[in-house]
Scaffold this motif. Structure first.
Motif, short mmCIF file in Angstrom:
data_model
loop_
_atom_site.label_atom_id
_atom_site.label_comp_id
_atom_site.label_asym_id
_atom_site.label_seq_id
_atom_site.Cartn_x
_atom_site.Cartn_y
_atom_site.Cartn_z
N PHE A 51 27.75 19.69 30.38
CA PHE A 51 27.16 18.78 31.51
C PHE A 51 28.09 17.80 32.22
CE2 PHE A 51 23.50 19.99 29.02
CZ PHE A 51 22.92 20.96 30.09
N PRO A 52 28.94 18.05 33.18
CA PRO A 52 30.00 17.05 33.81
C PRO A 52 29.39 15.86 34.33
CG PRO A 52 30.44 19.27 34.78
CD PRO A 52 29.06 19.28 34.04
N GLY B 142 32.59 14.67 38.95
CA GLY B 142 33.26 15.69 38.31
C GLY B 142 34.93 15.53 38.50
N GLU B 143 35.54 15.14 39.70
CA GLU B 143 36.64 15.04 39.75
C GLU B 143 37.53 13.95 38.98
OE1 GLU B 143 34.31 14.28 42.00
OE2 GLU B 143 34.60 15.88 43.64
N ALA B 144 36.69 13.08 38.27
CA ALA B 144 37.19 12.25 37.49
C ALA B 144 37.24 12.77 35.97
CB ALA B 144 36.32 10.86 37.26
N TRP C 78 30.27 23.84 39.01
CA TRP C 78 31.44 22.95 38.24
C TRP C 78 31.09 21.49 38.57
CZ3 TRP C 78 36.12 26.34 40.25
CH2 TRP C 78 35.91 27.63 39.30
N CYS C 79 30.33 20.94 39.63
CA CYS C 79 30.00 19.71 39.88
C CYS C 79 31.16 18.87 40.21
CB CYS C 79 29.05 18.85 38.24
SG CYS C 79 27.76 19.81 38.05
N GLY C 80 32.34 19.34 40.92
CA GLY C 80 33.33 18.66 41.12
C GLY C 80 34.46 18.67 40.23
N VAL C 81 34.26 19.09 38.96
CA VAL C 81 35.28 19.37 38.02
C VAL C 81 36.41 20.39 38.64
CG1 VAL C 81 36.15 19.99 35.70
CG2 VAL C 81 33.96 18.72 36.13
N ASP D 152 48.49 24.93 34.88
CA ASP D 152 47.11 24.48 34.75
C ASP D 152 47.01 23.55 35.53
OD1 ASP D 152 45.05 26.01 32.91
OD2 ASP D 152 47.10 26.07 31.85
N THR D 153 45.78 23.14 36.20
CA THR D 153 45.62 21.78 36.88
C THR D 153 44.46 21.14 36.18
OG1 THR D 153 46.24 22.76 38.95
CG2 THR D 153 44.91 20.85 39.13
N TYR D 154 44.78 19.86 36.11
CA TYR D 154 43.64 19.01 35.62
C TYR D 154 43.39 17.99 36.59
CZ TYR D 154 44.38 21.45 31.33
OH TYR D 154 44.58 22.36 30.28
#
Length: 628
Positions: free
Chosen positions: A436-437, A541-543, A568-571, A619-621
């Motif tokens: 759960f993001p 999620g972006e954080a 993905w809730c912004g991830v 890969d992108t984080y």
């Protein structure tokens, strides 16, 4: 006082001691071997996780041996003897547990490059959550290890005459010795040897017991006549001790807390040279779990066939059900010196492997989560010495805790209850973070406290107010063919006693099956954590670095990329902003992980990461540092 004459059962003889001592000598020798072989490798990572160069074979043996302890060797046959073979349904629980561990939890832990599973909680939430989880794990492991040390020592002492505190002390000293000298590699290879001893002990008992009782078909018929083969009970009553649902659902939650997020398991998996080796180790370990479970269940059936008309527990030849298996062994091998020693070695193989795993995991968690936080600039040489000192400290603590284990009843139920009460909330906490993001650190702390409260409320309540006999009564046992004592002593009639007052919850909440303690703690933690997170403001999620989240929705939303992105809730599982190495450095820097961690992530593991683009080799984080 017994009204029956107990048949003479021989005690240990010289050859039994020789075989048993051989187990301890081989185990200690493995520790010395790795201490000499690895003497030039002085980093704490080499000591605690084997330099991340282990292969799947010995890790699979080690995992099986560590969790199939003396609790399994002594407790499971006794459970089958008294309650029937429904315990075999745990093979379904084990299957679900290994699948979720390999596909949900392991990828996140392995790709994060952590040494302690609780490092993940700081990466995902903050230091407070990590510290709280670490302390709970230390408490849980010391309590459980006390049971594992004490239970077989007591059972063997009262049946074989083997000295109680001598065996407790020997177990603690040998485990501490080879853990301190050889580190994780010594633990893993010793576990592999002990696994072979455990299976050999079971096979010897099965062959001799089946032969003495007229063969497999006779054993099967006797078990069927005694209702020991009534395996499938689909009653949905959660108060029933063992039904299909309590074992499959409750057992899965209980063992997932043991396998999916337990430091001892994950530490072995992340010591593998690649994620593929780690997953393969888990699936190979499943075969080992099935093998030991089937052996233990059949030993229980053979034991019932042997004692179906003269139960030694009802006749008071022994004082506790956990002594049934050693009593049976001393009975059937009375004319074969040395073989009882093999079985005792089998039981203590489980004990040694579990205690060694616990000591090594406790040392790792304490060093990574407490020592390094207080002394971040400590040298590699000093780190290794501190790790070894922690092994000695926890060896003493775990051995000492054996004294308190006598108050906890049957070994199987006591051990799984402790894992349920502590492991369930921990499972809920890691599930919050990985699945759960939106969960934030306030929700994590609130959920953990809620889960612990609920699980301990049910668990401690059931200990004080046991479930009504109708929910857990054993199957019928007979003393028809036991020899009556030639005594003129008459039985005194006791005045009827008034049943003590039971609170309102005693026959409901406190009577829940012990296998549901983990589910209560896990669900209580997850649901409360989500509620608090939404109230206090969910995490964006972006954080969150995508490596810390497992997108479990992907297999169910394969037809719609937009739906997947929404869930993905912004991830940013499919972003393209930064390359793999730069983001790996950010994750490592948050916990002060050294550069060797980055080098250990092989190309094989990179292509398994979420969002990996094989054409761009990246890969992108996240584009910004995630907040604590």
């Amino acid at each position: 006082m017994s009204n029956f004459v107990a048949p003479e059962v021989k005690k240990f003889v010289a050859w039994d001691y020789v075989v048993f001592a051989g187990l301890f000598l081989v185990s200690a020798s493995i520790g010395i071997f790795f201490a000499v072989k690895e003497r030039k490798k002085k980093t704490s990572k080499e000591f605690l996780v084997g330099g991340r160069q282990m292969t799947c074979g010995p890790i699979a043996f080690s995992l099986t041996s560590s969790f199939m302890s003396a609790v399994t060797v002594l407790g499971t046959p006794s459970e089958v003897y008294r309650y029937g073979a429904s315990f075999v349904l745990f093979f379904l629980s084990y299957t679900l547990v290994i699948f979720f561990t390999a596909e949900l939890f392991l990828p996140v832990f392995y790709r994060s490059g952590i040494t302690s599973t609780y490092e993940y909680l700081e990466l995902r939430f903050n230091k407070i959550v990590r510290l709280a989880a670490t302390l709970i794990y230390i408490l849980q492991t010391i309590l459980y290890t006390g049971i594992v040390v004490y239970a077989p020592s007591l059972a063997l002492n009262q049946v074989t005459g083997f000295d109680l505190w001598g065996s407790v002390a020997a177990t603690g000293i040998v485990c501490t010795f080879y853990c301190t000298l050889g580190g994780l590699k010594a633990v893993v290879w010793t576990d592999a040897f002990q696994m072979l001893v455990m299976v050999a002990g079971f096979v010897a008992v099965l062959v001799q017991g089946t032969t003495l009782n007229g063969g497999f078909s006779t054993v099967w018929e006797n078990a069927q006549e005694g209702s020991r083969l009534s395996i499938f009970d689909f009653a949905v009553d959660p108060l029933r001790r063992h039904t299909f649902w309590t074992i499959v659902i409750g057992g899965t939650f209980t063992w997932l807390g043991l396998y999916g997020v337990n430091q001892s398991t994950i530490q072995r998996c992340i010591s593998c040279k690649s994620e593929r080796h780690a997953k393969l180790a888990l699936y190979l370990n499943l075969l080992g779990l099935w093998t030991v479970l089937v052996c233990a269940v059949f030993c229980g059936l053979v034991m019932y066939s042997h004692y179906k008309s003269c139960d030694p527990w009802t006749a008071a030849f022994i004082s506790a059900p956990d002594q049934l298996m050693p009593y049976f062994v001393m009975d059937i091998f009375s004319s074969m010196p040395g073989v009882p020693g093999l079985f005792v070695a089998c039981a203590f193989s489980g004990t040694l492997s579990t205690v060694a795993a616990s000591i090594n995991a406790l040392a790792t968690v304490t060093f990574e989560d407490l020592v390094k936080k207080g002394f971040p600039n400590i040298s590699d040489k000093m780190s290794t010495w501190i790790s070894k000192g922690l092994c000695i400290l926890y060896g003493i603590l775990c051995t000492s805790m054996a004294a308190a284990a006598s108050l906890l009843g049957g070994v199987v139920q006591a051990s799984l209850s402790i894992h349920g009460m502590c492991g369930g909330p921990m499972l809920g906490l890691f599930t919050l973070g990985i699945v759960f993001p939106c969960a934030n650190w306030k929700g994590a702390i609130g959920g953990l406290l809620s889960g612990i409260t609920l699980a301990f409320w049910a668990g401690v309540g059931s200990f004080i107010y046991p479930a009504p006999p109708s929910k857990s009564i054993p199957l019928q046992l007979s003393t028809l063919n036991c020899t009556l004592a030639n005594s003129t002593q008459t039985l005194t009639t006791m005045a009827p006693t008034v049943a003590p007052d039971r609170p309102l919850l005693a026959d409901t909440w406190y009577s829940l099956s012990y296998l549901y303690f983990s589910a209560i703690g896990c669900l209580g933690c997850a649901l409360t954590g989500l509620l608090i997170s939404f109230i206090t403001g969910p995490t964006r999620g972006e954080a969150i670095p995508p490596v810390l989240i497992k997108p479990v929705c992907d297999p169910f939303c394969f037809w719609s990329q937009r739906l997947k992105a929404f869930l993905w809730c912004g991830v940013r599982h499919e972003g393209r902003e930064e390359d793999f190495e730069k983001n790996l450095s950010k994750i490592a820097n948050k916990t002060g992980t050294d550069d060797t961690f980055k080098n250990s992530i092989s190309k094989e593991n990179r292509h398994q990461s979420a969002g990996y683009n094989p054409e761009e080799n990246s890969d992108t984080y996240m584009s910004k540092e995630s907040r604590l």
